[in-house]
Motif scaffolding. Structure first.
Motif, PDB file in Angstrom:
ATOM      1  N   GLN A  78       0.638  -3.691   6.922  1.00 30.90           N
ATOM      2  CA  GLN A  78       1.174  -3.506   5.783  1.00 30.90           C
ATOM      3  C   GLN A  78       2.752  -3.597   5.574  1.00 30.90           C
ATOM      4  OE1 GLN A  78      -0.201   0.381   4.847  1.00 30.90           O
ATOM      5  NE2 GLN A  78      -2.166  -0.037   4.837  1.00 30.90           N
TER       6      GLN A  78
ATOM      7  N   SER B  18       3.296  -2.753  -3.754  1.00 35.24           N
ATOM      8  CA  SER B  18       3.877  -3.598  -3.034  1.00 35.24           C
ATOM      9  C   SER B  18       5.462  -3.927  -3.422  1.00 35.24           C
ATOM     10  CB  SER B  18       2.985  -4.828  -2.918  1.00 35.24           C
ATOM     11  OG  SER B  18       1.786  -4.695  -2.434  1.00 35.24           O
TER      12      SER B  18
ATOM     13  N   GLU C 272       0.961  -1.128  -0.142  1.00 36.29           N
ATOM     14  CA  GLU C 272      -0.040   0.052  -0.065  1.00 36.29           C
ATOM     15  C   GLU C 272       0.886   1.344   0.163  1.00 36.29           C
ATOM     16  OE1 GLU C 272      -3.399   0.058  -0.274  1.00 36.29           O
ATOM     17  OE2 GLU C 272      -3.256  -2.042  -0.591  1.00 36.29           O
TER      18      GLU C 272
END
Length: 538
Positions: free
Chosen positions: A76, A56, A6
């Protein structure tokens, strides 16, 4: 390595912005960033005036343990997952050879996994090798000549060969089997970026060569292909415990093949095989599917509606869409198998019927976008009582479309403006249909159930408010789209075997367990593993 997800950056960011964003996110200095690699890249175009790229990344840093400890509660940031594939079983000495029926994505990966595990599978396909099959398919598209055994549906590569080649799905798999599929495709010649793009695709021309390369790999590992071989019957016996068990296959030429482990990867259009299996007592049930048309818009309209001023940006490519609407008559209308920059193709496999599908090449640079514009239907409401009733429904509307198109494999087509006004089209407008072998202006309401027509007429202006130009009067619809998925499910248990026929492993889209290239391939892997474990257990 560390996986960071993200990470959002503007579409037009400079190259140095990504490592800078990594350092900022991990709270490290530039010197602590050893290297990084993009694991996945997507775009967020919900605000078309401020489109973002979403990354990513896998990162090597100094003092990795310290960095991971700092973010141990951050979802994340974590350790890069191990996505390597490991076989679940290898073939024991002298084991029998499993049989795979069907050489589409599901059968291809079932055969590949079995071959890589030492089981030397036999692959049967009623159609031809992919290059010969391509010639037969073009025969329908260019000359209106159908080969019922070699076409868009039947032959090496399956229906997915003549499609957009999408390699994404909504399946959730903790073992990352989708990564195995993508990795094998890259080995076979797919562009490496399919490993990192969020919505990868390949396109028909590249798929043909990849399918050939994978066949060569399977044969080199001891697998054996038999094309032009249709299975017309099962040899089933009952064992001492009263369990039905498969013992062999009766072939169309009168031949017989002994088999105790059979992967049933026959695709969603093998209607005669569905009927044969039902008559043989294999457990089958009716399954929902959808019916409608292919709808075409200039790709530039879709690009502008989705990307605004950034339409045409090379990273974004040709724009896609996914839309749905729940109608007042209780039906759901939705887009299906959207093909950016593609063409509408003839997808029938039976004489005297017309069915449509969509296809794109890797470049996605044709004039029009096309998508299924379809209405969901279900057995209890629309075809109750008979597990094969969905086949009858498909055939009925495909035959109506054949007649409406001129009984020569041309397809009936209609302007959206005429469809909404309830009148037949006599000419078409500024949107030029791409369907080959051609279209005949008609009234599509004669080729669809009344409930579908009503739902589609309600949905069009709703979709027009979401995507500017979607319901433009000159937009063209071509009928009919009936092959959205299999109308049946050959139910299986947790061991992947048929509920009532041991040794038979229903798999993929035709068996009702997948929808598209990637999910079918993953299902093929899972079923192949079940076969391998069963053979290994003796």
């Amino acid at each position: 390595m560390i996986r960071v997800t993200e990470l959002k950056l503007p579409l037009h960011h400079p190259d140095e912005a990504l490592p800078a964003a990594i350092c900022k996110r991990l709270r490290i200095g530039p010197r602590d960033l050893v290297r990084y690699a993009v694991a996945r890249r997507a775009h967020d175009a919900r605000d078309r005036t401020n489109i973002a790229l979403v990354y990513s990344v896998d990162v090597n840093v100094r003092n990795e343990g310290t960095v991971l400890a700092r973010f141990r509660k951050d979802r994340q940031i974590g350790t890069t997952p191990d996505t390597s594939y490991r076989p679940v079983a290898t073939a024991p000495e002298g084991s029998g050879r499993p049989v795979v029926i069907g050489a589409g994505p599901c059968g291809l990966f079932a055969a590949l996994i079995l071959a890589q595990s030492g089981f030397r599978p036999i692959i049967l396909d009623r159609g031809k090798v992919v290059r010969e099959r391509t010639k037969d398919t073009w025969g329908l598209w260019r000359r209106g000549v159908l080969n019922p055994e070699s076409n868009v549906q039947f032959g090496e590569g399956g229906a997915g060969t003549f499609s957009d080649g999408k390699l994404y799905s909504r399946i959730k798999d903790s073992r990352n089997l989708d990564r195995k599929v993508l990795t094998e495709f890259v080995k076979a010649g797919a562009p490496p970026e399919i490993l990192t793009e969020a919505h990868p695709h390949i396109g028909t021309f590249r798929l043909v060569k990849m399918v050939e390369t994978m066949r060569e790999t399977i044969e080199a590992l001891g697998g054996e292909y038999r094309f032009g071989t249709r299975v017309d019957g099962l040899h089933v016996e009952t064992d001492g415990a009263g369990q039905r068990c498969i013992r062999g296959l009766h072939l169309h030429d009168g031949g017989y093949l002994e088999a105790s482990h059979v992967v049933l990867a026959i695709g969603h259009s093998a209607r005669d095989t569905f009927a044969m299996l039902h008559a043989a007592g294999v457990h089958v049930e009716a399954k929902p599917f959808s019916i409608g048309v292919r709808i075409e818009h200039p790709q530039s309209w879709i690009d502008q509606a989705r990307f605004g001023a950034d339409a045409g940006h090379p990273i974004l490519g040709a724009a896609e869409y996914h839309i749905s609407h729940h109608c007042s008559n209780g039906r759901t209308v939705y887009s299906f198998c959207m093909c950016p920059g593609g063409t509408v193709v003839a997808a029938t496999s039976e004489e005297g019927r017309v069915a449509t599908n969509g296809m794109s090449q890797y470049s996605r640079n044709e004039r029009n976008a096309n998508s299924g514009f379809v209405v969901a239907i279900d057995p209890a409401r629309d075809y109750p009582g008979d597990p094969l009733a969905g086949l009858t429904l498909q055939r009925h509307w495909e035959q109506r479309a054949y007649v409406a198109g001129g009984s020569n494999y041309k397809a009936p087509a209609q302007r959206v403006g005429d469809f909404l006004a309830g009148r037949a089209s006599t000419t078409l407008g500024s949107v030029v249909p791409s369907y080959k072998p051609g279209v005949q202006p008609a009234d599509l309401s004669a080729c669809l159930p009344d409930f579908a027509v009503a739902a589609m007429r309600e949905a069009l202006p709703v979709f027009g408010r979401q995507i500017r130009g979607y319901d433009h009067p000159d937009v063209v619809m071509t009928g009919v789209e009936t092959r959205t998925s299999s109308p049946v499910r050959f139910t299986r248990g947790d061991d992947m075997q048929s509920l009532n026929t041991a040794g038979l492993y229903p798999a993929g889209e035709g068996a009702g367990y997948a929808g598209g290239i990637l999910s079918a391939a993953v299902d093929g892997i899972k079923v192949a593993e079940a076969v391998a474990l069963n053979i290994r257990a003796g």
